[in-house]
Design a protein around this motif. Structure first.
Motif, PDB file in Angstrom:
ATOM      1  N   LEU A 157       0.830  -1.206   0.000  1.00 51.90           N
ATOM      2  CA  LEU A 157       0.000   0.000   0.000  1.00 51.90           C
ATOM      3  C   LEU A 157       0.864   1.254   0.000  1.00 51.90           C
ATOM      4  CD1 LEU A 157      -2.719   1.450   0.183  1.00 51.90           C
ATOM      5  CD2 LEU A 157      -2.650   1.111   2.669  1.00 51.90           C
ATOM      6  N   ALA A 158       1.897   1.255   0.831  1.00 53.42           N
ATOM      7  CA  ALA A 158       2.788   2.423   0.883  1.00 53.42           C
ATOM      8  C   ALA A 158       3.478   2.632  -0.463  1.00 53.42           C
ATOM      9  CB  ALA A 158       3.830   2.225   1.983  1.00 53.42           C
ATOM     10  N   ASP A 159       3.885   1.534  -1.093  1.00 51.92           N
ATOM     11  CA  ASP A 159       4.545   1.614  -2.392  1.00 51.92           C
ATOM     12  C   ASP A 159       3.590   2.143  -3.455  1.00 51.92           C
ATOM     13  OD1 ASP A 159       6.664   1.034  -4.361  1.00 51.92           O
ATOM     14  OD2 ASP A 159       5.301  -0.537  -5.032  1.00 51.92           O
ATOM     15  N   ILE A 160       2.350   1.673  -3.434  1.00 48.52           N
ATOM     16  CA  ILE A 160       1.356   2.115  -4.415  1.00 48.52           C
ATOM     17  C   ILE A 160       1.081   3.610  -4.269  1.00 48.52           C
ATOM     18  CG2 ILE A 160      -1.154   2.043  -4.831  1.00 48.52           C
ATOM     19  CD1 ILE A 160      -0.958  -0.978  -4.872  1.00 48.52           C
ATOM     20  N   LYS A 161       0.947   4.076  -3.050  1.00 48.59           N
ATOM     21  CA  LYS A 161       0.699   5.506  -2.821  1.00 48.59           C
ATOM     22  C   LYS A 161       1.887   6.341  -3.311  1.00 48.59           C
ATOM     23  CE  LYS A 161      -2.555   5.167   1.051  1.00 48.59           C
ATOM     24  NZ  LYS A 161      -2.779   5.464   2.482  1.00 48.59           N
ATOM     25  N   LYS A 162       3.094   5.825  -3.090  1.00 51.25           N
ATOM     26  CA  LYS A 162       4.297   6.542  -3.538  1.00 51.25           C
ATOM     27  C   LYS A 162       4.354   6.577  -5.065  1.00 51.25           C
ATOM     28  CE  LYS A 162       8.218   4.510  -2.767  1.00 51.25           C
ATOM     29  NZ  LYS A 162       9.392   3.960  -2.020  1.00 51.25           N
ATOM     30  N   ARG A 163       3.997   5.449  -5.704  1.00 49.89           N
ATOM     31  CA  ARG A 163       4.013   5.395  -7.162  1.00 49.89           C
ATOM     32  C   ARG A 163       2.940   6.296  -7.742  1.00 49.89           C
ATOM     33  NH1 ARG A 163       4.357  -0.652  -9.308  1.00 49.89           N
ATOM     34  NH2 ARG A 163       4.576   0.503 -11.246  1.00 49.89           N
ATOM     35  N   ASP A 164       1.761   6.333  -7.120  1.00 47.47           N
ATOM     36  CA  ASP A 164       0.702   7.226  -7.582  1.00 47.47           C
ATOM     37  C   ASP A 164       1.182   8.678  -7.576  1.00 47.47           C
ATOM     38  OD1 ASP A 164      -1.009   5.097  -7.891  1.00 47.47           O
ATOM     39  OD2 ASP A 164      -2.259   5.566  -6.151  1.00 47.47           O
ATOM     40  N   GLU A 165       1.834   9.037  -6.484  1.00 43.83           N
ATOM     41  CA  GLU A 165       2.331  10.416  -6.352  1.00 43.83           C
ATOM     42  C   GLU A 165       3.345  10.735  -7.436  1.00 43.83           C
ATOM     43  OE1 GLU A 165       4.446  13.314  -2.978  1.00 43.83           O
ATOM     44  OE2 GLU A 165       3.817  11.272  -2.469  1.00 43.83           O
ATOM     45  N   ARG A 166       4.247   9.775  -7.697  1.00 42.31           N
ATOM     46  CA  ARG A 166       5.256   9.975  -8.738  1.00 42.31           C
ATOM     47  C   ARG A 166       4.603  10.067 -10.113  1.00 42.31           C
ATOM     48  NH1 ARG A 166       9.586   6.562  -6.351  1.00 42.31           N
ATOM     49  NH2 ARG A 166       8.540   4.768  -7.269  1.00 42.31           N
ATOM     50  N   ASP A 167       3.683   9.136 -10.386  1.00 40.97           N
ATOM     51  CA  ASP A 167       3.057   9.075 -11.709  1.00 40.97           C
ATOM     52  C   ASP A 167       2.220  10.316 -12.009  1.00 40.97           C
ATOM     53  OD1 ASP A 167       4.181   6.605 -12.160  1.00 40.97           O
ATOM     54  OD2 ASP A 167       2.392   5.478 -11.586  1.00 40.97           O
ATOM     55  N   MET A 168       1.503  10.803 -11.009  1.00 36.37           N
ATOM     56  CA  MET A 168       0.631  11.959 -11.223  1.00 36.37           C
ATOM     57  C   MET A 168       1.380  13.283 -11.153  1.00 36.37           C
ATOM     58  SD  MET A 168      -2.958  10.876  -9.315  1.00 36.37           S
ATOM     59  CE  MET A 168      -2.215  10.355  -7.761  1.00 36.37           C
ATOM     60  N   GLY A 169       2.535  13.273 -10.475  1.00 41.89           N
ATOM     61  CA  GLY A 169       3.259  14.526 -10.291  1.00 41.89           C
ATOM     62  C   GLY A 169       4.409  14.758 -11.250  1.00 41.89           C
ATOM     63  N   ARG A 170       4.740  13.757 -12.059  1.00 41.66           N
ATOM     64  CA  ARG A 170       5.897  13.929 -12.950  1.00 41.66           C
ATOM     65  C   ARG A 170       5.592  14.950 -14.045  1.00 41.66           C
ATOM     66  NH1 ARG A 170       4.882   7.923 -15.128  1.00 41.66           N
ATOM     67  NH2 ARG A 170       3.463   8.382 -16.843  1.00 41.66           N
ATOM     68  N   ALA A 171       6.645  15.578 -14.535  1.00 44.25           N
ATOM     69  CA  ALA A 171       6.475  16.604 -15.567  1.00 44.25           C
ATOM     70  C   ALA A 171       6.164  16.000 -16.927  1.00 44.25           C
ATOM     71  CB  ALA A 171       7.742  17.458 -15.654  1.00 44.25           C
ATOM     72  N   ALA A 172       6.745  14.829 -17.206  1.00 43.80           N
ATOM     73  CA  ALA A 172       6.558  14.190 -18.511  1.00 43.80           C
ATOM     74  C   ALA A 172       5.380  13.224 -18.479  1.00 43.80           C
ATOM     75  CB  ALA A 172       7.827  13.443 -18.912  1.00 43.80           C
ATOM     76  N   ALA A 173       4.350  13.520 -19.271  1.00 40.12           N
ATOM     77  CA  ALA A 173       3.193  12.633 -19.432  1.00 40.12           C
ATOM     78  C   ALA A 173       2.647  12.122 -18.105  1.00 40.12           C
ATOM     79  CB  ALA A 173       3.561  11.463 -20.346  1.00 40.12           C
ATOM     80  N   PRO A 174       2.200  13.006 -17.234  1.00 42.51           N
ATOM     81  CA  PRO A 174       1.672  12.550 -15.944  1.00 42.51           C
ATOM     82  C   PRO A 174       0.407  11.715 -16.105  1.00 42.51           C
ATOM     83  CG  PRO A 174       1.102  14.850 -16.316  1.00 42.51           C
ATOM     84  CD  PRO A 174       2.070  14.463 -17.401  1.00 42.51           C
TER      85      PRO A 174
END
Length: 212
Positions: A157-174
């Motif tokens: 769960l912690a990993d998924i939340k961290k990945r969500d944050e990375r995926d939605m917050g990245r500058a390239a193709a969020p």
């Protein structure tokens, strides 16, 4: 026909992509495997997932026909892939490969995080698959357990939340839902229900467009 399926980690988009491709006689590409393959190359070479030069070189040398899908599904590879996928130069290197795959007859189902927004913005059907982080963590933990790799659900769960944050917050193709994508929340659904709902979406979209 091109069907674009986007969504966060462990939302079920990969399984849905395979099922829809089989149902409609289309080719299927799990684009997440591309980034996992790049990550795997870096890890095996002792490189960090943030090594841009090495990641771009690996991306340009990829051959999807040689992927060992089971080997790419490991936790460490998935974690590194989330970092690799945020590198703009890597995404650019893989863009043509994905578009070429989608453009070949008779069409394709692609699943990932930027299919409907970047890779195939003109896709005939777009579906954004999601579920609560807790539901996704349960599913992913069960996948690991079924593969004989027990893992703590809280860590998943912690990993998924961290990945969500990375995926939605990245500058390239969020990661985001395309304006014309159909939302499919799978939190309370089993896979058969998800497939039926997705087919209904595809059929309704095709009927509205004169069955493309």
């Amino acid at each position: 026909m091109i069907i674009a399926i986007d969504g966060p980690a462990a939302s079920g988009k990969g399984t849905l992509g395979k099922k829809l491709a089989a149902h409609y006689g289309l080719r299927h590409l799990d684009t997440g495997l591309l980034y996992r393959a790049v990550a795997q190359v870096l890890l095996e070479a002792g490189r960090g997932p943030g090594d841009t030069a090495a990641a771009v070189a690996a991306a340009k040398a990829l051959n999807p026909d040689r992927f060992d899908e089971a080997g790419l599904k490991g936790h460490a590879v998935g974690e590194a892939a989330s970092v690799v996928s945020a590198i703009p130069e890597v995404r650019a290197a893989l863009l043509a490969l994905q578009r070429d795959f989608a453009g070949k007859a008779p069409g394709a189902v692609l699943d990932g995080r930027d299919i409907g927004t970047v890779i195939c913005p003109q896709a005939d059907v777009k579906i954004f698959v999601t579920a609560t982080p807790e539901a996704r963590a349960r599913r992913r933990a069960k996948e690991y357990q079924a593969a004989g790799r027990p893992i703590d659900e809280a860590a998943v769960l912690a990993d998924i939340k961290k990945r969500d944050e990375r995926d939605m917050g990245r500058a390239a193709a969020p990661l985001r839902q395309a304006p014309d994508a159909h939302l499919l929340d799978t939190t309370e659904m089993d896979i058969s229900s998800v497939i039926r709902a997705a087919i209904d979406i595809v059929e309704a979209t095709r009927a509205g467009r004169g069955r493309g």
